[in-house]
Write an enzyme that holds these catalytic residues in place. Structure first.
Site, PDB file in Angstrom:
ATOM      1  N   GLY A 237       0.940  -1.168  -0.061  1.00 32.10           N
ATOM      2  CA  GLY A 237       0.036  -0.078   0.122  1.00 32.10           C
ATOM      3  C   GLY A 237       0.862   1.081  -0.029  1.00 32.10           C
ATOM      4  O   GLY A 237       2.004   1.235  -0.466  1.00 32.10           O
ATOM      5  N   SER A 238       0.329   2.221   0.610  1.00 31.64           N
ATOM      6  CA  SER A 238       1.098   3.717   0.373  1.00 31.64           C
ATOM      7  C   SER A 238       2.075   3.673   1.513  1.00 31.64           C
ATOM      8  O   SER A 238       2.009   2.888   2.512  1.00 31.64           O
ATOM      9  CB  SER A 238       0.025   4.866   0.721  1.00 31.64           C
ATOM     10  N   GLU A 257       5.570  -3.435   0.792  1.00 34.60           N
ATOM     11  CA  GLU A 257       5.728  -3.038  -0.684  1.00 34.60           C
ATOM     12  C   GLU A 257       5.012  -1.783  -0.776  1.00 34.60           C
ATOM     13  O   GLU A 257       3.619  -1.943  -0.728  1.00 34.60           O
ATOM     14  CB  GLU A 257       4.884  -4.009  -1.525  1.00 34.60           C
ATOM     15  N   LEU A 258       5.557  -0.531  -0.734  1.00 37.26           N
ATOM     16  CA  LEU A 258       5.217   0.547  -0.839  1.00 37.26           C
ATOM     17  C   LEU A 258       5.135   1.449  -1.964  1.00 37.26           C
ATOM     18  O   LEU A 258       5.048   0.898  -3.201  1.00 37.26           O
ATOM     19  CB  LEU A 258       5.813   1.437   0.345  1.00 37.26           C
ATOM     20  N   CYS A 291       1.831   0.516  -9.095  1.00 36.31           N
ATOM     21  CA  CYS A 291       3.093   0.958  -8.320  1.00 36.31           C
ATOM     22  C   CYS A 291       4.122   1.121  -9.278  1.00 36.31           C
ATOM     23  O   CYS A 291       4.987   1.785  -9.027  1.00 36.31           O
ATOM     24  CB  CYS A 291       3.188   0.253  -7.038  1.00 36.31           C
ATOM     25  N   GLU A 385       3.588  10.582  -5.998  1.00 33.78           N
ATOM     26  CA  GLU A 385       3.116   9.419  -6.661  1.00 33.78           C
ATOM     27  C   GLU A 385       1.448   9.813  -7.099  1.00 33.78           C
ATOM     28  O   GLU A 385       0.672  10.226  -6.424  1.00 33.78           O
ATOM     29  CB  GLU A 385       2.853   8.190  -5.903  1.00 33.78           C
TER      30      GLU A 385
HETATM   31  P1  NAD Z   1      -3.549   2.562   1.112  1.00 37.06           P
HETATM   32  O1  NAD Z   1      -2.115   2.521   1.778  1.00 37.06           O
HETATM   33  O2  NAD Z   1      -4.569   3.562   1.157  1.00 37.06           O
HETATM   34  O3  NAD Z   1      -3.965   1.100   1.579  1.00 37.06           O
HETATM   35  C1  NAD Z   1      -3.473  -0.123   1.615  1.00 37.06           C
HETATM   36  C2  NAD Z   1      -4.117  -0.919   2.693  1.00 37.06           C
HETATM   37  O4  NAD Z   1      -3.666  -0.463   3.981  1.00 37.06           O
HETATM   38  C3  NAD Z   1      -5.786  -1.076   2.799  1.00 37.06           C
HETATM   39  O5  NAD Z   1      -5.955  -2.177   3.205  1.00 37.06           O
HETATM   40  C4  NAD Z   1      -6.375   0.061   3.854  1.00 37.06           C
HETATM   41  O6  NAD Z   1      -7.247  -0.381   4.298  1.00 37.06           O
HETATM   42  C5  NAD Z   1      -4.719  -0.139   4.661  1.00 37.06           C
HETATM   43  N1  NAD Z   1      -4.665   1.154   5.372  1.00 37.06           N
HETATM   44  C6  NAD Z   1      -4.652   2.439   5.074  1.00 37.06           C
HETATM   45  N2  NAD Z   1      -4.378   3.188   5.825  1.00 37.06           N
HETATM   46  C7  NAD Z   1      -3.744   2.693   6.957  1.00 37.06           C
HETATM   47  C8  NAD Z   1      -3.275   3.113   8.156  1.00 37.06           C
HETATM   48  N3  NAD Z   1      -3.004   4.187   8.420  1.00 37.06           N
HETATM   49  N4  NAD Z   1      -2.824   1.957   9.145  1.00 37.06           N
HETATM   50  C9  NAD Z   1      -3.152   0.763   8.598  1.00 37.06           C
HETATM   51  N5  NAD Z   1      -3.558   0.531   7.689  1.00 37.06           N
HETATM   52  C10 NAD Z   1      -4.026   1.248   6.687  1.00 37.06           C
HETATM   53  O7  NAD Z   1      -3.145   2.080  -0.349  1.00 37.06           O
HETATM   54  P2  NAD Z   1      -3.955   2.024  -1.797  1.00 37.06           P
HETATM   55  O8  NAD Z   1      -4.529   3.521  -1.879  1.00 37.06           O
HETATM   56  O9  NAD Z   1      -5.046   1.011  -1.550  1.00 37.06           O
HETATM   57  O10 NAD Z   1      -2.935   1.542  -2.715  1.00 37.06           O
HETATM   58  C11 NAD Z   1      -2.284   2.494  -3.545  1.00 37.06           C
HETATM   59  C12 NAD Z   1      -0.904   2.577  -2.946  1.00 37.06           C
HETATM   60  O11 NAD Z   1      -0.233   1.263  -2.752  1.00 37.06           O
HETATM   61  C13 NAD Z   1      -0.008   3.336  -3.701  1.00 37.06           C
HETATM   62  O12 NAD Z   1       0.736   4.061  -2.964  1.00 37.06           O
HETATM   63  C14 NAD Z   1       0.890   2.272  -4.498  1.00 37.06           C
HETATM   64  O13 NAD Z   1       2.109   2.594  -4.959  1.00 37.06           O
HETATM   65  C15 NAD Z   1       0.894   1.340  -3.319  1.00 37.06           C
HETATM   66  N6  NAD Z   1       1.151  -0.040  -4.037  1.00 37.06           N
HETATM   67  C16 NAD Z   1       2.479  -0.729  -3.848  1.00 37.06           C
HETATM   68  C17 NAD Z   1       2.962  -1.818  -4.373  1.00 37.06           C
HETATM   69  C18 NAD Z   1       4.104  -2.413  -4.636  1.00 37.06           C
HETATM   70  O14 NAD Z   1       4.647  -3.438  -4.701  1.00 37.06           O
HETATM   71  N7  NAD Z   1       5.255  -1.565  -3.905  1.00 37.06           N
HETATM   72  C19 NAD Z   1       1.942  -2.471  -5.318  1.00 37.06           C
HETATM   73  C20 NAD Z   1       0.574  -2.117  -5.166  1.00 37.06           C
HETATM   74  C21 NAD Z   1       0.305  -0.676  -4.604  1.00 37.06           C
END
Ligand code: NAD
Length: 490
Positions: A237-238, A257-258, A291, A385
């Site tokens: 995620g982010s 994986e960010l 990502c 991003e």
């Molecule tokens: P996000 O961080 O908003 O959410 C990802 C997950 O984390 C969700 O399940 C969400 O409910 C949870 N979450 C959100 N905020 C949280 C917090 N404060 N504490 C704990 N959990 C939390 O990300 P998104 O919008 O779903 O996805 C997009 C992001 O993911 C982009 O930044 C992208 O680059 C990244 N991403 C990275 C990879 C990689 O392999 N590096 C792959 C896919 C996506």
């Protein structure tokens, strides 16, 4: 076309705990169709007590299944791949609806998830340690030494919306292959396909309780972080959310994986007929919500005018709109808020001097595929991003300049370079600070068996079934000295 979302979990009975679908007692949220914002399902979320119950059930399932052989684990993972294949159509429809993917992006997502389960099944059967030749040390004759991989116990997987099946597969399949129990907390944008995957796992004979599913947002992750019986957090995620999770994980292990700003680099010897279609695909597939989507394309100044002209034409030709129309290449982004932010960033870039070569408009959740040049490095499109269908062209003159630009961002996930000059390729491979460097491919050219992950603010740890199994297990060293060899050591 009417979307039939195949999902036989009744609206409220959406949590999977101890092998049973139950109702969350905390609250509910609505899952929307990402093209037209129509409601698709109502999903319930767990109380803190239910999170604890899920963790305790996973602990019990882990202990009850410690004796499962690698062969048995391989068998139910293979059967899961077959169960996913049998329901490909309904998985694709669900992904089109809840993630807004085009038909072709959804088909790719399902095929890759099947492949990920097959790879994990193979790795489950051959996961092993190494022999350590301790007799090479003085006083060790007659002693054997080897390492074993030991599962950690309960793994929690927290996943994003943008690869709602394959990223989930990349956490769940290796966790089970390495002998763990797993609790999945999918993105609240895309919970339905995650439930379908859990159903496929159960249909395949995965022992009850080894897989649990909880829904919700940061508060549920918080509950999972409070439970010390969770031994590993696999997060995609982010960067912001990753940082919050890492702070609470303490001494427990994580895989992060960010976020990223991915670059493409086009050198002046590049084969443009080969490179440009790949670049367009890597920038705009899944509406740029990958990502590793190319956000900044560094183009050598000698070929900049021709690349600009050819890409402008290609990007203007990309059909955007309803993801269920087979002609659509770019569907909606994940939410109205996301569409608005991306539009605002485009406007800000233009106001600070950028030229919009293609796109630039927005209709509902669909942002037109957009190509820019002359963006200022300080504008959000230049330094944050975007996670949308927007690519900017940036000229460069020397290799040093290109390498410095990529390394200057806080991120480091992957870079793709088009050149046939070995010396340049070698410098990019050795000097870029990223998890993956792909020559004559793009940043997003992932193959599921590869080690995949980032450096710097893009995270650490590696996905790819074998590599993730290493993350989700620990090494134990064993030595054996037999009766016959006692006292004979030299
Ligand atoms: P996000 O961080 O908003 O959410 C990802 C997950 O984390 C969700 O399940 C969400 O409910 C949870 N979450 C959100 N905020 C949280 C917090 N404060 N504490 C704990 N959990 C939390 O990300 P998104 O919008 O779903 O996805 C997009 C992001 O993911 C982009 O930044 C992208 O680059 C990244 N991403 C990275 C990879 C990689 O392999 N590096 C792959 C896919 C996506």
């Amino acid at each position: 076309m009417e979307v039939q979302v195949a999902h036989n979990v009744e609206t409220a009975r959406s949590l999977l705990i101890a092998g049973e679908w139950i109702q969350g007692r905390s609250t509910t949220f609505t899952v929307l169709n990402k093209f037209d914002n129509r409601p698709l399902a109502e999903i319930s979320t767990p109380t803190a007590e239910q999170v604890r119950e899920a963790v305790q059930a996973a602990v019990r399932a882990f202990h009850d299944n410690r004796k499962l052989s690698p062969h048995e684990r391989g068998r139910f993972l293979d059967k899961t791949a077959a169960a996913l294949e049998a329901r490909s159509d309904s998985l694709q429809r669900t992904i089109c609806a809840e993630a807004g993917f085009t038909l072709s992006d959804a088909a790719g997502e399902v095929q890759r998830a099947i492949q990920t389960f097959r790879l994990a099944a193979e790795e489950a059967r051959r996961f092993t340690g190494t022999l350590v030749p301790v007799e090479g040390a003085p006083g060790q004759v007659g002693r054997m030494c080897w390492t074993m991989r030991i599962p950690l116990g309960v793994v929690a997987a927290i996943t994003p919306f943008n690869a709602p099946l394959n990223t989930v597969a990349h956490k769940v399949a290796p966790a089970l292959a390495a002998g763990n129990a797993i609790i999945l907390k999918p993105s609240p944008h895309t919970p339905l396909v995650a439930c379908q995957l859990a159903e496929a796992l159960m249909e395949a004979g995965t022992p009850k309780g080894l897989v649990s599913v909880l829904h919700g947002g940061a508060e549920v992750v918080q509950g999972l972080l409070d439970e010390q019986d969770v031994k590993f957090y696999a997060f995609t995620g982010s960067t912001e959310a990753g940082r919050a999770i890492q702070q609470r994980a303490g001494l427990r292990r994580t895989q992060m994986e960010l976020g990223s700003i991915a670059f493409g680099i086009v050198c002046d010897d590049a084969d443009l007929d080969f490179a440009l279609p790949k670049i367009v695909n890597a920038a705009y597939r899944k509406a740029g919500q990958v990502c590793t989507s190319i956000q900044l394309l560094l183009v050598h100044k000698n070929i900049f005018p021709i690349v600009e002209a050819r890409l402008t034409e290609r990007v203007r030709d990309l059909a955007a709109g309803n993801p269920l129309d087979p002609a659509t290449v770019v569907g909606p982004v994940i939410s109205p808020a996301s569409a608005q932010r991306i539009s605002d960033w485009i406007d800000q870039a233009v106001q600070s001097g950028a030229t919009c070569l293609a796109g630039g408009s927005r209709q509902g959740n669909v942002v037109a595929p957009t190509l820019l040049k002359d963006i200022s490095p300080e504008t959000p499109l230049g330094c944050q991003e975007v996670f949308g269908p927007v690519m900017s062209l940036v000229p460069f003159s020397t290799l040093d300049e290109a390498i410095t630009q990529v390394n200057a961002t806080p991120y480091g996930l992957a870079t793709g370079i088009f050149t046939n000059r070995l010396d340049e390729a070698f410098r990019f491979i050795t000097e870029l600070q990223v998890g993956g460097v792909h020559i004559n491919e793009t940043s997003s050219s992932r193959v599921d068996m590869m080690p995949y992950g980032g450096s710097k603010a893009s995270g650490f740890g590696r996905e790819g079934p074998y590599y993730a199994m290493r993350e989700m297990s620990e090494e134990r060293v064993a030595t054996l000295l037999s009766n016959t060899n006692r006292g004979k050591q030299r």
